[in-house]
Scaffold this active site. Sequence first.
Site, PDB file in Angstrom:
ATOM      1  CE  LYS A 134      32.783 -35.346 -40.754  1.00 32.93           C
ATOM      2  NZ  LYS A 134      31.779 -35.237 -39.693  1.00 32.93           N
ATOM      3  CE  LYS A 165      35.029 -41.133 -33.453  1.00 34.47           C
ATOM      4  NZ  LYS A 165      34.120 -40.657 -32.432  1.00 34.47           N
ATOM      5  CE  LYS A 208      42.198 -36.279 -34.049  1.00 29.45           C
ATOM      6  NZ  LYS A 208      41.184 -35.236 -34.197  1.00 29.45           N
TER       7      LYS A 208
END
Length: 334
Positions: A115, A200, A197
């Site tokens: 992140k 969203k 994966k």
Amino acid sequence: MLNGEKILFSGMQATGNLTLGNYLGALKNWVQIADEYTTFYSVVDMHSITVRQDPAEFRKRARNLLTLYIAAGLDPEKNCIYYQSHVSGHAELAWVLNCFTYMGELNRMTQFKDKAAKHADNINAGLFTYPVLMAADILLYQADVVPVGIDQMQHLELCRDIAQRFNSIYGDVFTIPEAYLGKSGAKIMSLQDPSKKMSKSDENVNASIYLMDDPDSIIRKFKRAVTDSEAHICYRDEQPGIKNLLDIYCACTGKTPDEAVKEFENGGYGDFKLAVGETVVSVLRPLQEKYQELSKNKDYIDQVIKNNAEKANYYATKTLRKVHKKIGFPERIR
Ligand code: TRP
């Protein structure tokens, strides 16, 4: 343990539109195991501000997610469905646990590294101590089990370490939680790149099925799903696109990969993709209908939010009192 039942805690963030991957990989699992535990399912909005959020949009998404928990089949009378930010105990316990967590431990967290690389302009302290807040979420309710995806295992391990460290100093304060990894095969990959994966935050809208997608879009996305040129339906790693479609089909129907392969092996990819698309439509339709119905019922959702925040606060306060006493904070004068 509460009333003889084990306690389960889990949470999800209200960032981005939830995908079929979130549903089949997490939410559906939550519903399936809910009856066996006393459950706390939180919309972990405090975690979300480690990344900048637009206030109006953020508030809307959080409510939508909470509504979705109910639409997916979690009865809010039996499951404590609530906003993390409505229970101040999360922040209070997180502070205490911060003092029992080492910089070195947090430095090793792979999600922080990822992140930080992605949000290089905003590497805030909250992003760094995110796993401590997550530990507080879990320990605050004395959770025995925590359903998580494999990507959260490192955070859960840290939570256990912190709890054990605290207990070794102060006695048995916290229950040591166990991970609950759902059935394998529920990890849903992108329809456009089956090595990634389903996410969203994917920029390619064709890569993900969103839970609120209409039937036409769902079918269209499945028709466009990236497969291979083997022209043979097989469940194997060398055909990741087909494997992913089979996984989706199995997660929706409860069938095994073998059964699914038998069903489709004599047909072409086109028919197979369509069949998977139709299955997904039939799984999402009742969810969407329930969600629309609930969204219209403002008073009901408000009541759920209020009652469950009170319930969560009750249990959180119990743990916090114990923690404060153990560490030697002065007693409150009433
Ligand atoms: N970090 C988790 C995620 O991004 C969400 C989360 C926050 C969570 N607190 C939790 C999950 C406690 C399980 C238990 O998926």
